[in-house]
Design an enzyme around this catalytic site. Sequence first.
Site, PDB file in Angstrom:
ATOM      1  CG  ASP A  59      -2.283   0.577   0.934  1.00  0.00           C
ATOM      2  OD1 ASP A  59      -2.333   1.825   0.926  1.00  0.00           O
ATOM      3  OD2 ASP A  59      -3.258  -0.157   0.710  1.00  0.00           O
ATOM      4  CG  HIS A  85      -5.401   3.599   0.962  1.00  0.00           C
ATOM      5  ND1 HIS A  85      -4.944   2.481   0.306  1.00  0.00           N
ATOM      6  CD2 HIS A  85      -6.739   3.627   0.766  1.00  0.00           C
ATOM      7  CE1 HIS A  85      -5.972   1.859  -0.271  1.00  0.00           C
ATOM      8  NE2 HIS A  85      -7.068   2.532  -0.001  1.00  0.00           N
ATOM      9  CB  SER A 124      -9.516   0.306  -0.345  1.00  0.00           C
ATOM     10  OG  SER A 124      -8.926   0.747  -1.526  1.00  0.00           O
TER      11      SER A 124
END
Length: 525
Positions: free
Chosen positions: A92, A130, A313
């Site tokens: 990520d 994220h 996600s």
Amino acid sequence: MENRRHKLLLLPSALFLSLLSCGGGGGDDDSSLLFFLLASGNGACTAEPLFGDQWHLLNSGQSGGTSGEDAGVTGAWDAGYTGSGVTIAIVDDGIDILHEDLRANINTSRNYNYVESSTDLAPHFLYATHGTSVAGVSAADCNGKGVSGVAPDATMVGYNLLLTNSDANNADAMTRNGDIVAVSNNSWGAPDLLGTLNDSLSSSLWRTAILDGINNQRNGKGIIYAWAAGNGQNSTTNRIDNSNYDGQANFRGVMAICAVSNAGKQSSYSERGANLWVCAPSNGGSLGITTTDIRDNYGYTTSDYTDDFGGTSSASPLVAGVVALMLQANPDLTWRDVRYILARTARKVDPTDTDWINNDAGIPVNHKYGFGVVDASAAVTMARTFTSIGGSSTLKSKASNTDSPAAAIPDNDVNGISRTVTVSSSGITDIEWVDIEVTFVHTYAGDLNFVLTSPDGTTAHLSEKHVCTDGTNITATCPFNGTWRFGAARFLDETADGTWTLKVTDGAADDTGTLNSWSVTVYGR
Ligand SMILES: [Ca+2]
Ligand SMILES: [Ca+2]
Ligand SMILES: [Ca+2]
């Protein structure tokens, strides 16, 4: 659909799957100390201070959700499985490795910083917006603070790949630490909401790395890749993307993970696809996902948690966590075993949806939901006593003949053209995957519907009439001239040998094209 995250990160937004929403506050206060428990795993994790907000783990109907629409995680915990001994790679933008709810579960010597070519992720924690939320969904700690991950005793390694994507780095991240990594989570991909067939990130280097991962890594048992299916459907009535238009999410070495809401319905952004494997709970209903956020003012919130994470996600790391539970229950499972168990134990969500069929092997499957919603409790139960179907060394594959019609596709005509190919002497009685390679030319590829029918009579909608956009507006042209590989999961356990039929129709006037050639390749046992 772009959000502030992209500007904050100064990254090419094209590399990210959009999250439909982010931000919002999570609780992070001193009262969490009152709940501190030394015990890890089992039912103790339900005492984490924010557990009551984690409806994806246990949905009791919080805030108007539907009771039971969760991933069945507490049943797996109760059976004693918390991911202990299993390592998950979080591929990520990095992880806040000092976060109170993550740090005990991170193997810091195996992290990788692609910007600095080091194992040190710490200086870049503020970029890990994220990845920090993704990591918490998989494996936030069961420590009396904050939240719990699906696999609260799993180990994680974090890579900040998305800060410096390149074909070489994308490939490297797939097999890095292949001696210890069992599960690789990938909540990223080609840009959403364009409607184009996009293989910009699925280079031959990347595909070779994935095949190395499933064929050779984890002592030959194979890494299991969870992959976000994509957030580009747009809406359930006005579709743009399909997961099969993304050359990573539709590759046979990964499992494309779709999203459902806390009401047990398709999240409107979650892409359809004949390639979908299973779905997992995410936002899109009345609640988002409560997980870790970068400490303090960094990240989506001013606290250390968020209650508004989401997208595919978030669905993907939930499944990665479930795989960790399964591999604790049975470390000998191959990558094929894990996929098969997930498919066969998935829950038939939204059961009245008209897209559900039983394929010819009797397996329920749906273009919105793949084989259904992941059920951790059922998955670990099957995993414990599962007789292996084999690893890569025993996987059979067989290609059909190539049919080369070089035929015009009738414009705006529901009858279109139907063509056949034959698979013979494959020895495959139980299909595990089908690749479909189609070589065609069209001035607006969004006009086209591709429907594949198996010898056993099951259909797969590979491409569906849709619009293409430039990210904002519908485009006047949407050309394609080349070969596209679609993937199909829907024929699981059907027979390979026989006649496969491809029907190609053009559903809108004016733009036209030609079907040059096509073939299928079947994988199975
Ligand atoms: Ca915790
Ligand atoms: Ca924060
Ligand atoms: Ca047309």
